[in-house]
Design a protein around this motif. Structure first.
Motif, mmCIF file in Angstrom:
data_model
loop_
_atom_site.group_PDB
_atom_site.id
_atom_site.type_symbol
_atom_site.label_atom_id
_atom_site.label_comp_id
_atom_site.label_asym_id
_atom_site.label_seq_id
_atom_site.Cartn_x
_atom_site.Cartn_y
_atom_site.Cartn_z
ATOM 1 N N GLY A 279 0.813 -1.206 0.000
ATOM 2 C CA GLY A 279 0.000 0.000 0.000
ATOM 3 C C GLY A 279 0.845 1.253 0.000
ATOM 4 N N ASP A 280 0.163 2.389 -0.011
ATOM 5 C CA ASP A 280 0.853 3.668 0.120
ATOM 6 C C ASP A 280 -0.098 4.674 0.766
ATOM 7 O OD1 ASP A 280 -0.857 4.704 -1.922
ATOM 8 O OD2 ASP A 280 0.506 3.920 -3.439
ATOM 9 N N TRP A 281 0.495 5.731 1.307
ATOM 10 C CA TRP A 281 -0.289 6.791 1.925
ATOM 11 C C TRP A 281 -0.699 7.792 0.863
ATOM 12 C CZ3 TRP A 281 -1.896 5.640 6.520
ATOM 13 C CH2 TRP A 281 -1.088 4.905 7.394
ATOM 14 N N ASP A 282 -1.931 8.272 0.966
ATOM 15 C CA ASP A 282 -2.401 9.347 0.102
ATOM 16 C C ASP A 282 -2.018 10.667 0.770
ATOM 17 O OD1 ASP A 282 -3.828 11.255 -1.339
ATOM 18 O OD2 ASP A 282 -5.429 9.832 -1.799
ATOM 19 N N GLU A 283 -1.102 11.380 0.161
ATOM 20 C CA GLU A 283 -0.585 12.607 0.756
ATOM 21 C C GLU A 283 -1.549 13.783 0.619
ATOM 22 O OE1 GLU A 283 1.971 12.661 2.541
ATOM 23 O OE2 GLU A 283 2.817 10.697 2.089
ATOM 24 N N CYS A 286 -7.758 14.649 2.766
ATOM 25 C CA CYS A 286 -9.045 14.038 2.439
ATOM 26 C C CYS A 286 -10.148 15.077 2.599
ATOM 27 C CB CYS A 286 -9.304 12.838 3.361
ATOM 28 S SG CYS A 286 -10.818 11.945 2.956
ATOM 29 N N SER A 287 -11.090 15.093 1.695
ATOM 30 C CA SER A 287 -12.153 16.093 1.729
ATOM 31 C C SER A 287 -13.290 15.731 2.665
ATOM 32 C CB SER A 287 -12.713 16.288 0.316
ATOM 33 O OG SER A 287 -13.206 15.057 -0.195
ATOM 34 N N CYS A 288 -13.232 14.525 3.286
ATOM 35 C CA CYS A 288 -14.267 14.164 4.245
ATOM 36 C C CYS A 288 -13.899 14.748 5.613
ATOM 37 C CB CYS A 288 -14.442 12.650 4.322
ATOM 38 S SG CYS A 288 -13.162 11.796 5.265
ATOM 39 N N ALA A 289 -14.776 14.527 6.593
ATOM 40 C CA ALA A 289 -14.591 15.154 7.901
ATOM 41 C C ALA A 289 -13.644 14.371 8.800
ATOM 42 C CB ALA A 289 -15.939 15.300 8.588
ATOM 43 N N ALA A 290 -13.211 13.187 8.395
ATOM 44 C CA ALA A 290 -12.380 12.359 9.263
ATOM 45 C C ALA A 290 -10.923 12.817 9.207
ATOM 46 C CB ALA A 290 -12.479 10.895 8.839
ATOM 47 N N PRO A 291 -10.364 13.284 10.324
ATOM 48 C CA PRO A 291 -8.972 13.767 10.333
ATOM 49 C C PRO A 291 -7.985 12.616 10.499
ATOM 50 C CG PRO A 291 -9.934 14.086 12.486
ATOM 51 C CD PRO A 291 -11.012 13.440 11.647
ATOM 52 N N LYS A 292 -8.017 11.662 9.590
ATOM 53 C CA LYS A 292 -7.176 10.476 9.698
ATOM 54 C C LYS A 292 -6.429 10.273 8.391
ATOM 55 C CE LYS A 292 -10.490 8.150 12.743
ATOM 56 N NZ LYS A 292 -11.370 6.971 12.905
ATOM 57 N N PRO A 293 -5.273 9.629 8.466
ATOM 58 C CA PRO A 293 -4.539 9.347 7.226
ATOM 59 C C PRO A 293 -5.311 8.381 6.343
ATOM 60 C CG PRO A 293 -3.558 8.191 9.081
ATOM 61 C CD PRO A 293 -4.575 9.115 9.661
ATOM 62 N N LEU A 294 -5.059 8.470 5.061
ATOM 63 C CA LEU A 294 -5.759 7.640 4.088
ATOM 64 C C LEU A 294 -4.784 6.630 3.498
ATOM 65 C CD1 LEU A 294 -8.671 7.606 2.912
ATOM 66 C CD2 LEU A 294 -7.766 8.855 0.949
ATOM 67 N N LEU A 295 -5.091 5.352 3.671
ATOM 68 C CA LEU A 295 -4.245 4.270 3.170
ATOM 69 C C LEU A 295 -4.881 3.687 1.924
ATOM 70 C CD1 LEU A 295 -1.858 2.242 3.609
ATOM 71 C CD2 LEU A 295 -3.467 0.853 4.934
ATOM 72 N N ARG A 296 -4.078 3.567 0.892
ATOM 73 C CA ARG A 296 -4.560 2.920 -0.331
ATOM 74 C C ARG A 296 -3.810 1.610 -0.512
ATOM 75 N NH1 ARG A 296 -7.861 6.239 -3.070
ATOM 76 N NH2 ARG A 296 -7.669 8.493 -2.691
#
Length: 634
Positions: A279-283, A286-296
């Motif tokens: 996987g990799d991190w989406d740098e 994110c436009s949603c309200a969740a203040p969390k890192p996004l893993l793809r």
């Protein structure tokens, strides 16, 4: 990077840092594997992530080799459960999971479900986890505000398309979870089932499959990043795609490998566990309200692409997980110019299993894909090596012919046996359940301890076998056994000469004693302070007593058949009470319907009413002249 924040340096101020520090201290103090790996000094929220990164990565091989040393020395092991991976990569692992970790997983699922379908939070719902695993057990698995029901569709799959679609409507209005390969198998047979939400997990999900599943079920589709050994690691972001890392894990990337640390499981903490997923991190923010890192996830585990159709790929993990569920030992998958060929080893597959394999592959590659499922006479060498990992055990009901052939071999050289016969539901797949016995009745010249050795040997070789040894004289006191031997049995050896059909008076006398015992057993079960959580077993118990009651009723009235289908037909002809409840019990016991939560007591009450109806009928005599049950044949 971690589950708390994708920005380096911000992680130590988060709640995850406090939970991680506590998990690291616990592992150092109570788990032998980590005692020499973790420092003896203070572990706090300020240094927890730095301490974690000093640990070596924990591999699957490490878990296999050091599993006992990864167990906690604290806690109550009776509350632990074992989670086992499918082993499609050749490295299956088993992990002990405590109740707190299981509860955290259920709560995470509940939060995600009610965020997507808020009305379910008020109306309540059940979660149905659908599987096609031949060895899986349908059961009510737990409760966290709403019940989790595991339903093995293997028993319902052989039904006609119309019957299967009708059974699948049991999930209407509920939440369904399943692996993408299972969803791909179902899409062509769904018809009118309409759940409130589908959650896919356990495999990488293609957008094309997601669309097909949503169209087939007519409901929203979401996904989670889950592992058997770690629980829910990521929740799909409906805005940006990818997964927001769960609050219950710390996620890192070692190179491009996803490494996870559980913050909930104390039974067997896995720290810096190499999932094998890429996987990799989406740098991008994110436009949603969740203040969390996004893993793809770029790919799950180490895979080979076995077939392609346009942009769609069929990987070794996709196929191996599916075939492991269906208990198919695959040899190779070959893509030819006009078709995909699946070759398997072992006995010829039932047609329903072969169609399930083909349906799933079409679901993954597209509905126009031609799939042939062929038995491999020889294994050819080529670019597609054997998949491995699929079990060779056969699930479902035992094959009656195979049981008879096996039993005949066991009697070679045995003297003193007049006859032996297989009876019971093993001969009637529509009533066979995982609780049913395989009955072997042995008629001998003289009973005695000499038969204990034979019975013990037979038991060792065939699980679920019930050996009944009897003389002709003893069978005179068992009219129902005699009737079943004469009407629904398969001879293993000898002849059933000397066994006469029971008279109505004999049947009635035995039935009256039977009704007393049956009522006592069912009443005890129905009034238990803590009802059995195993609804499937309760359904089997109620269907068994109900069917035996019908057998007694109609034998006493002159019927010459004891087969379940025939006595049910006689009961339908006279509009017997609780008949639908008996059929529902059978459907649940055979897992063609899921074990609905809180149905157990109702099933027991319906069986009590059937037994009482049979008892009253025996007391009243054979009945009116136009009673359909007076028929001498079924």
């Amino acid at each position: 990077m971690t589950s708390s924040d994708a920005r380096p340096g911000a992680e130590d101020a988060t709640p995850a840092a406090h939970r991680l520090a506590a998990q690291l201290r616990y592992a150092r103090d109570h788990v032998p594997y980590y005692q020499a790996l973790l420092p003896v000094g203070p572990i706090t929220s300020g240094n927890a992530f730095a301490v974690l990164r000093v640990l070596p990565v924990l591999t699957r091989q490490d878990v296999q080799a050091d599993r006992p040393r990864l167990w906690s020395l604290e806690g109550d092991p009776t509350g632990w459960r074992t989670a086992r991976t499918t082993g499609v990569t050749g490295n299956p692992v088993e992990v002990a999971i405590d109740s707190a970790a299981r509860e955290a997983e259920r709560n995470a699922l509940h939060r995600h479900v009610t965020e997507l379908v808020p009305r379910l939070d008020e109306s309540g719902y059940s979660v149905f986890h659908l599987t096609l695993h031949a060895a899986a057990r349908s059961r009510v698995a737990g409760q966290a505000g709403n019940r989790l029901v595991k339903w093995n569709l293997s028993q319902a799959w052989p039904l006609s398309d119309e019957q299967f679609a009708d059974r699948l409507r049991a999930v209407d209005g509920q939440v369904v979870t399943m692996m993408p390969s299972v969803a791909a198998t179902l899409v062509d047979r769904v018809r009118s089932a309409r759940p409130a939400l589908i959650v896919l997990s356990g495999e990488v999900i293609t957008e094309s499959l997601r669309e097909r599943v949503g169209q087939a079920f007519g409901c929203p589709v979401t996904s989670m990043y889950t592992l058997a050994e770690m629980g829910i690691a990521g929740i799909e972001c409906g805005t940006s795609g990818g997964y927001h890392v769960s609050d219950d894990v710390v996620a890192e990337l070692t190179g491009d490998r996803v490494t996870l640390t559980s913050l909930t499981n104390r039974a067997m903490p896995l720290l810096r566990y190499d999932t094998g997923d890429l996987g990799d991190w989406d740098e991008h923010a994110c436009s949603c309200a969740a203040p969390k890192p996004l893993l793809r996830l770029t790919r799950a585990r180490s895979v080979r692409v076995l077939a392609r159709h346009g942009a769609r790929e069929l990987t070794s993990v996709d196929v191996a997980k599916l075939l492991a569920q269906l208990a198919v030992a695959a040899v190779e998958i070959v893509q030819e110019p006009d078709r995909v060929v699946v070759r398997y080893r072992g006995s010829p597959l039932p047609e329903t299993t072969a169609t399930a394999v083909a349906a799933s592959i079409r679901g993954l590659l597209g509905p126009a894909t031609v799939v042939d499922v062929l038995r491999a006479e020889t294994v050819t060498e080529g670019p597609t090596a054997p998949l491995g990992g699929a079990p060779t055990v056969v699930g479902g009901e035992p094959d009656a012919d195979a049981v008879v052939a096996w039993a005949r071999k066991q009697f070679r050289g045995i003297t003193g046996v007049r006859a032996a016969a297989i009876t019971g539901s093993v001969l009637s797949p529509e009533t066979y359940t995982r609780y049913s016995d395989i009955d072997l009745t042995i008629v001998v010249d003289e009973n005695g301890s000499r038969w204990l050795g034979l019975a013990t040997s037979l038991h060792r070789q065939l699980a679920g076998l019930r050996v009944n040894v009897s003389t002709l004289a003893a069978l005179r006191d068992a009219p129902l056994v005699r009737a079943r031997l004469l009407t629904e049995s398969r001879l293993v050896l000898g002849e059933l000469t000397g066994i006469r059909w029971p008279t109505a008076d004999e049947v009635t006398a035995e039935a009256r004693f039977w009704a007393q015992d049956a009522t006592a057993i069912l009443w005890t079960q129905a009034t238990a302070v803590t009802p059995s959580a195993d609804v499937v077993r309760t359904a089997w118990l109620t269907s068994r007593f109900s069917l035996d009651g019908l057998r007694y009723r109609y034998l006493a009235r002159g019927a010459r058949s004891t087969a379940a289908a025939n006595v049910l037909a006689l009961a339908a002809a006279e509009n017997a009470p609780a008949l639908e409840a008996i059929r529902f019990s059978l459907e649940t016991a055979t897992e063609r319907l899921p074990p609905f939560p809180d149905e157990g007591q109702e099933l027991l009450v319906s069986a009590l009413s059937t037994v009482d109806w049979v008892r009253r009928g025996l007391a009243a005599g054979p009945g009116a002249a136009d009673d359909p049950a007076q028929s001498t044949s079924a």
